[in-house]
Design a protein around this motif. Sequence first.
Motif, PDB file in Angstrom:
ATOM      1  N   ALA A  94       0.875  -1.337   0.003  1.00  0.00           N
ATOM      2  CA  ALA A  94       0.086  -0.027  -0.073  1.00  0.00           C
ATOM      3  C   ALA A  94       0.837   1.273  -0.210  1.00  0.00           C
ATOM      4  O   ALA A  94       2.028   1.221   0.507  1.00  0.00           O
ATOM      5  CB  ALA A  94      -0.821  -0.144   1.284  1.00  0.00           C
ATOM      6  N   ASP A  96       0.367   5.071   1.318  1.00  0.00           N
ATOM      7  CA  ASP A  96      -0.629   5.910   2.173  1.00  0.00           C
ATOM      8  C   ASP A  96      -0.131   7.470   2.155  1.00  0.00           C
ATOM      9  O   ASP A  96       1.193   7.691   2.094  1.00  0.00           O
ATOM     10  CB  ASP A  96      -0.660   5.635   3.673  1.00  0.00           C
ATOM     11  CG  ASP A  96      -0.954   4.053   4.055  1.00  0.00           C
ATOM     12  OD1 ASP A  96      -1.981   3.660   3.168  1.00  0.00           O
ATOM     13  OD2 ASP A  96      -0.260   3.217   4.444  1.00  0.00           O
ATOM     14  N   GLY A 278      -5.250   9.450   2.200  1.00  0.00           N
ATOM     15  CA  GLY A 278      -5.373   9.026   1.023  1.00  0.00           C
ATOM     16  C   GLY A 278      -4.667   7.522   1.199  1.00  0.00           C
ATOM     17  O   GLY A 278      -3.619   7.508   1.693  1.00  0.00           O
ATOM     18  N   SER A 279      -5.113   6.326   0.531  1.00  0.00           N
ATOM     19  CA  SER A 279      -4.535   5.260   0.416  1.00  0.00           C
ATOM     20  C   SER A 279      -4.807   4.269  -0.826  1.00  0.00           C
ATOM     21  O   SER A 279      -5.900   4.427  -1.112  1.00  0.00           O
ATOM     22  CB  SER A 279      -4.537   4.465   1.702  1.00  0.00           C
ATOM     23  OG  SER A 279      -3.955   3.090   1.516  1.00  0.00           O
ATOM     24  N   THR A 280      -3.776   3.624  -1.464  1.00  0.00           N
ATOM     25  CA  THR A 280      -4.035   2.638  -2.377  1.00  0.00           C
ATOM     26  C   THR A 280      -3.078   1.667  -2.297  1.00  0.00           C
ATOM     27  O   THR A 280      -2.059   1.739  -1.893  1.00  0.00           O
ATOM     28  CB  THR A 280      -4.046   3.448  -3.931  1.00  0.00           C
ATOM     29  OG1 THR A 280      -4.238   2.654  -4.787  1.00  0.00           O
ATOM     30  CG2 THR A 280      -2.428   3.939  -3.992  1.00  0.00           C
ATOM     31  N   SER A 296      -6.872  -4.746  -6.077  1.00  0.00           N
ATOM     32  CA  SER A 296      -6.668  -3.588  -5.751  1.00  0.00           C
ATOM     33  C   SER A 296      -7.567  -2.834  -4.825  1.00  0.00           C
ATOM     34  O   SER A 296      -8.744  -3.073  -4.946  1.00  0.00           O
ATOM     35  CB  SER A 296      -6.269  -2.467  -7.035  1.00  0.00           C
ATOM     36  OG  SER A 296      -7.332  -2.316  -7.834  1.00  0.00           O
ATOM     37  N   PHE A 297      -7.190  -1.852  -4.005  1.00  0.00           N
ATOM     38  CA  PHE A 297      -7.983  -1.100  -3.327  1.00  0.00           C
ATOM     39  C   PHE A 297      -7.589   0.384  -3.308  1.00  0.00           C
ATOM     40  O   PHE A 297      -6.283   0.652  -3.482  1.00  0.00           O
ATOM     41  CB  PHE A 297      -8.185  -1.622  -1.860  1.00  0.00           C
ATOM     42  CG  PHE A 297      -6.816  -1.619  -1.035  1.00  0.00           C
ATOM     43  CD1 PHE A 297      -6.481  -0.600  -0.341  1.00  0.00           C
ATOM     44  CD2 PHE A 297      -6.051  -2.845  -1.253  1.00  0.00           C
ATOM     45  CE1 PHE A 297      -5.223  -0.765   0.361  1.00  0.00           C
ATOM     46  CE2 PHE A 297      -4.877  -2.826  -0.442  1.00  0.00           C
ATOM     47  CZ  PHE A 297      -4.455  -1.779   0.401  1.00  0.00           C
ATOM     48  N   TRP A 298      -8.461   1.246  -2.617  1.00  0.00           N
ATOM     49  CA  TRP A 298      -8.095   2.741  -2.779  1.00  0.00           C
ATOM     50  C   TRP A 298      -9.168   3.201  -1.719  1.00  0.00           C
ATOM     51  O   TRP A 298     -10.101   2.800  -1.556  1.00  0.00           O
ATOM     52  CB  TRP A 298      -7.948   3.569  -3.828  1.00  0.00           C
ATOM     53  CG  TRP A 298      -9.227   3.667  -4.879  1.00  0.00           C
ATOM     54  CD1 TRP A 298      -9.684   2.887  -5.548  1.00  0.00           C
ATOM     55  CD2 TRP A 298     -10.132   4.509  -4.518  1.00  0.00           C
ATOM     56  NE1 TRP A 298     -11.131   3.220  -5.734  1.00  0.00           N
ATOM     57  CE2 TRP A 298     -11.279   4.433  -5.339  1.00  0.00           C
ATOM     58  CE3 TRP A 298     -10.252   5.816  -3.561  1.00  0.00           C
ATOM     59  CZ2 TRP A 298     -12.493   5.186  -5.424  1.00  0.00           C
ATOM     60  CZ3 TRP A 298     -11.413   6.534  -3.849  1.00  0.00           C
ATOM     61  CH2 TRP A 298     -12.500   6.172  -4.616  1.00  0.00           C
ATOM     62  N   SER A 299      -8.444   4.255  -1.068  1.00  0.00           N
ATOM     63  CA  SER A 299      -9.468   5.141  -0.075  1.00  0.00           C
ATOM     64  C   SER A 299      -8.978   6.710   0.123  1.00  0.00           C
ATOM     65  O   SER A 299      -7.814   6.857  -0.137  1.00  0.00           O
ATOM     66  CB  SER A 299      -9.574   4.370   1.215  1.00  0.00           C
ATOM     67  OG  SER A 299      -8.209   4.547   1.848  1.00  0.00           O
TER      68      SER A 299
END
Length: 428
Positions: A94, A96, A278-280, A296-299
């Motif tokens: 990740a 961040d 934010g994070s991916t 994959s993920f993101w926020s």
Amino acid sequence: SCPSTWSRGGDQGSVELTWLERFEQPPLSALVEEALVNNYSLAQEQARLYQAEQAVIITRANRFPTLDVSINGSRRGSEDALGANTTSQSFDAAVDGRWDADLWGRLNKQQQAAQLELEAQRAGLQVAERNLAAQAAGAFFNVMQAKQLLAVARRRLEISDESRDIVASGYRQGLNSALDLYLARNQVERDQAGLAQQEQTYTEAVADLQLALARYPDGRMEIDGELPVINDPLPAGLPSELLTRRPDIQEAWLNLLAADADLASSHKARFPSLSLVGSTGITSLEFSDLLDSDNSFWSLAGGITQPLFNAGRLRALEDQAAARVQLVEQQYLQLVYRAFADVENAISRATSLQQRYESFLDAETNSRAALELALEQYQRGLVSYTTVLESQRQAFDAESTVVQLRNQLLQNRISLYLSLGGEFSTGY
């Protein structure tokens, strides 16, 4: 406010910047240059300057987003109802990020304060360099004085030895009394003690100079020449120019501005703050497939934070910063008036020392003539030996005082140069 002219005299011409060259002592310039390279105190100031430079980088970095990369792995084992063991594992990578928006300029004020403190430290380094140059120059002339006084002490002992021999010869011939012989012998012993004391003074003066040069203070160092005589007037400029010419005053002013910026930052810390986080990243069951995984993920999140209850800590920090502003302001004003006093005292001291020096030059000439006459009249039986001793004391005291006053004139000239904010040049 400051007056338009110095109240105790002083030429209003431009202040001489390269004051070290005015002494016309090439060895002194070389020694000052050596001190600037090797002195431990100056190295400490240079280290403080580097710390201040890093503080600017740190406060500037606080205004930019931060990015962190993390790679994590986990392995878990479990047992089902039938007693079968199963093992699972997962890996994720990740990135961040976080950014604190400087809505009210708090971070900008922190950076501004750090930048002002850096400039103040640069001015402080100039102060340290000029003080070190003045210290080295003063120690150099102190060595010269000690060496000349050592020569005076040796001549004094030689005269005492000669006088004792004259008295002893007359005593053997029945011309002089035993009292005269005892007085002559006592004077020799006193002058031998004075010579030993002056030898120690010379050794310590050399050691002080060696310390300024960061050399081992063994007290062994050869300095040739005699104390120079500088009779030309020293332009003192205008009192108002002192505020911009002296680096210690500039340092104090910059510290005051930095304290004011810290106060503004402390005040703005009580306002709401906005943060974006934010994070991916990606996840995988196998570490080798981590970079090829499609999972994959993101926020992305943002929030406003308003200090609500902190037991008065933020208010106390602001009040503390305000008190520091008042403290630094008073220190600045005190330094300014202390600087004016330094110049005024050095100007009047120069006049007083010059008058005393000229008077003792005449006294030295008169006392030497008196000593020669007293010795002559004693041998003819016209005066007592106590008159010879008193004449001898006055002659050598006057000679020693002339040497000391010459050094005091030089030391005061150095102090005046320093008080006026004069610079120096050694090729360093």
